[in-house]
Structure formats: C-alpha cells, structure tokens
Design an enzyme around this catalytic site. Sequence first.
Site: not given
Lengths: 315, 315
Positions: B149-153, B223
């Site tokens: 998942g995104l950074s900060g997810s 990833s």
Amino acid sequence: MLVDPASRPFVSDQFQAHLIWFDANPMLPGRSYLLRTETDSVSATVTVLKHQLNVDSFVREPAKLLQMNEVGVCNIMTQRPIVFDAYKENRSTGNFIIVDRVSSATVGAGMIDFPLRRADNVHWQALDVDKAARSALKNQKPAVLWLTGLSGSGKSTIANALEALLHTCGKHTYLLDGDNVRHGLNRDLGFTAVDRVENIRRVAEVAKLMADAGLIVICSFISPFRDERRMARELMGEGEFIEIFVDTPLDECARRDPKGLYKKAFAGNIANFTGVSSPYEAPENPELHLKTMGQEPARLALQIEEFLRSRMEEK
Amino acid sequence: MLVDPASRPFVSDQFQAHLIWFDANPMLPGRSYLLRTETDSVSATVTVLKHQLNVDSFVREPAKLLQMNEVGVCNIMTQRPIVFDAYKENRSTGNFIIVDRVSSATVGAGMIDFPLRRADNVHWQALDVDKAARSALKNQKPAVLWLTGLSGSGKSTIANALEALLHTCGKHTYLLDGDNVRHGLNRDLGFTAVDRVENIRRVAEVAKLMADAGLIVICSFISPFRDERRMARELMGEGEFIEIFVDTPLDECARRDPKGLYKKAFAGNIANFTGVSSPYEAPENPELHLKTMGQEPARLALQIEEFLRSRMEEK
C-alpha cells in the site's frame, strides 16, 4: 562552533563523495573503514561505488572496486550521523581521510559532494514485539554460530549434524549455508573479493534479523577474510556471535575434495579459489577452535552444543 | 539432436550475454522475464548488468538499467538449466529473445557469450532438519503475510498490531519492515525503479528463508510494482504467500502524512515518490483487501488473524 544560521552544516549518516584511493589493497564496497574528518572519527562503509573517473579523460567508467591511485564517486554511510559541509562550500569541513582499521594506515581521502536525502526519509520503525519477547516464547537464547574454514573442511557436515542435534533438544534453529544462499539472496554475486565482501555482508544482516527473531542461527560460510567476520561480529548483540574455526589442513581438504573443486582449482580452472588462488585468513581468537583431523562430525557438533549449553547457564 | 561429442552444447542456468533492449519500459535487473530460445522457454532474470556499450564509440559505460535501443553485457540466470551454445559458435542455438510476462511483447534479444562457471561450483546442500520439522516444533503453518500500500496507508501500524496479536496467541512471527530493512540489508539501495526491484527481491528471499525456518513472516513494504509482488509470490510454497492490500486513498495518506514525506514530495523535493512521482500498481487479486477508512488498526489486524486461523483449519 559559531555558524551563520543561513549556512548551517549538514548532519547526516549518508552522503555522496569523491574518493581517491592510496592503498595497495583495493577499496571494497561494503567493507568497514575508519572515516576521519577534522572533528570526528567514525566507522564507515562505501555502500555504492557509482563509477570511477578516468583521470586522463575524465570519462566515467564502470567499476566494482578502486585500485591504488584511482578516483571514484561513491555513496558513503557512517555508523552515526556526522557534521559536514559540501567540499565546494568549505574545504576544511568538507573533506575526510579513510583509515584502515587493522593497519591504521591512511588508505584514502575524499571530498563530500552532498548528503543523501534517503537518510532523512527512512525512519526506524519501533516495534512492539521484540527479541526478548520472541526468545522468551521459545525459551532459548538467540545466537549466531559462525562456522568458518576452507572449502571441504567439513563446515556443512558439522553444521547439519549440529542442527539435527539442537532440533532434537527442542531448540529452534536455522541453517544459512554458503551454497544455498548463493541460489537465492546472493545469486547475483560471484567469487571476486568485492562479491565475497557483499556476500558476507548480506548473510550477516540476515543472520542478525533471524537472531532478532529469536532463532539460533548456524552460518556455514568459508568467509575467508578477517575484516568481514569482524563486521558480522559487530552487527550482533553482545556475546551473540560465536566464531567457530573448522580447522582442517589444506592438504586434507584437497584430498577429500567432495565437490571436485580443488582438482579444478589446481588445474587453474577456478579463479579466486580460497586456499589456492585466494587467501584464507585464519581466525585469531575464535570462541571455538575445532581441529577436525580424526574427529567424527557428530562429536564436533556435540562440542558446539556443550558450549551453547554452558552459555545458557551463564545467565 | 545429434551432436559431435567434441562440440557438445552447454547445459547451464547461468551465462553471460549481450542484450539489446527494444521496449519503452527499461530492462530492470532482478525482474523476472520470459527467455525463449529456439527450443526452450523459461523464466529468467538479469542478475548483473555489467555495463552498457555505447553503440557509436563501443566504449563500456556504467549502467543501472537498459533503456530502449541500448545494448548491455549482463549475467542472466534461468529458473532451470537450458541447453545452448556460444553465439560465436552457433548463431541459431546461441541466441534468444526476451518476452514481457504481462504484455507478451518481445522486449529484447540477446546473444550468449559463455556459461558462468559459478553454476557448476555451487551445489545445493541437502539439510536434515527441514521446514516441516521446524513448523511441527512450533505447531504453526509458515506464511508470508505481504502488506502492500501507499506510504502512510497504515501498513506498519497494522503489521505491528498483527504481530502483537499473533504473539499473544503463542505464534512465532517476524516483522520485516521497509524502513528497518533499509537500515541494514538494503542500505546500499535507493528509490529508483532498479533499486526498488532489488529491494523487494532481497526482502522476498529473506522472507522465504524465514518461512523455511517455520516462522509467520509479516512483510510491510510499499512494493508498488505488480511484477515484484508476483516474483515474491512465486518464490514461496503453494498457498504460503498472502497478499494484503492496505487500501487507503492517496488524499487520506497525504492528509495523515505521518513522516512529512508527502509535503516534501508535492513540493518536488523527493524524486520517485510512490503515488506522486512514481506509480503504484494496486493488487488485482489480493487474498485480503483492507479498506482502512474509518477502521481501527486493531480491527484490521483481527481480520488478518481470522484469515490465518481459517487457513490453519483447512489442513
């Protein structure tokens, strides 16, 4: 030191630099050196050698290491953050020398280009479940049993016997073996000095993670260089690294020759073969020194297990 | 095929080759492609890109990847040994094409120089204590829980809550976290596409070793590329890889911005930032799809734990 607030120095543990190498032993990325600035002295490694500069043509050329009098552009990581400026801004706070940790000779000098941003953008993630919690669950003390010795000395056989023995005692182990790791994690690496350093660096980092997971990790690697074994030792917690010298004379290893490699090496068909065309630096103060001649592997495995048991009782 | 015994073809899973790249997407070392010879078709990766050749001057230049129409000299590893000749000996059995595994487009072509000796000199070491023995000792089924998942997810927060939960259930876990691994094993890697591929490749290999040690491995990595997640999946045993999509909209991640990175990225101060200046390829068929909006991390961790429990009961 008083500085103008508009021109504060950088504080970072990663930066790019131009490096000039003086020493007859080449600079190997991943190897640990001492980096000295005017104000500081700290362990450091070249994490990436980006290219070398041809000093006649100024052309960038691909390079795996730096030989004497070569100049390279590289990323350097220090063990803790240091204070510096870019060399073009300040010649005295932007330069450094590199000192060999064994000989204390000055082996290189450098000029800092700029700090790497990645140092700011990667944060250490604190985790709730730690090494102590994991090892308590398993009722064992994590350890890294590091078997070093020539090819054919019996490392893998002893490691295998040891793991079976520990397993029957209910211990949770894992065996990292040179050949097996080279099929996966380190399949991009060969057997040059540069690749051997990186091979051991990665394996030591994995062993550290596994010890952190609470395991007893058995590492079976020729690991011919003292520097890399020390690096592995320094990565682990106090008393966690147990160096085991599997001491079998070269003649005997060559006689056994289980993989037929010595035959090829003596015929000149394998470059960089430890003990034949590449050096083996024997351990000076291993925790265990196993002289294998005339000894059964099972007996030697038991000797290691006894060492581990006495260590458990210490605490 | 009948051959003169004096000119037998090579049989190897590693060789050096000259590679010409056709595709708009660059060739990334470590990424898995399909390699086709006249007689065979096999998964392959470029393990090392030694240099590229400047086609005007024939000078060797340092390179991290190959762009369209570039020529490079590289080491290639195939998933199993194939039969080939050196291109200079035989043009039809010494060449190959490279096919993209998603688009099926031909993206490169190559000429084989020679097999790598290391393929012969590294033997798989059979070990007595295996994955089954280790997991039986722990009464658990090894797994690789892959949070993407995104950074900060919320990956790290959920991973941390999950590990604490599994630990209280007596499960033996280990958490591999993006930022932490970048301080050790992968500290030589940055955030370019090439380095991201190698970052995930190494992590996946470590996760494989840890699953082999019988652990439940929790991997928390952005990833962003489908190809690398598939590569990680293919490394693990059947049913062992559990892809968990931590699905938080980009707006929300940017609003939370726990490390202040989005602010820097939107200001143009971080290159290759996923979701801003580098793509995120969402999973298509994850084992678990966690929509995090309005959900507590502990609740989401419980959802993963329930999935794991049902999987334990299956067998």
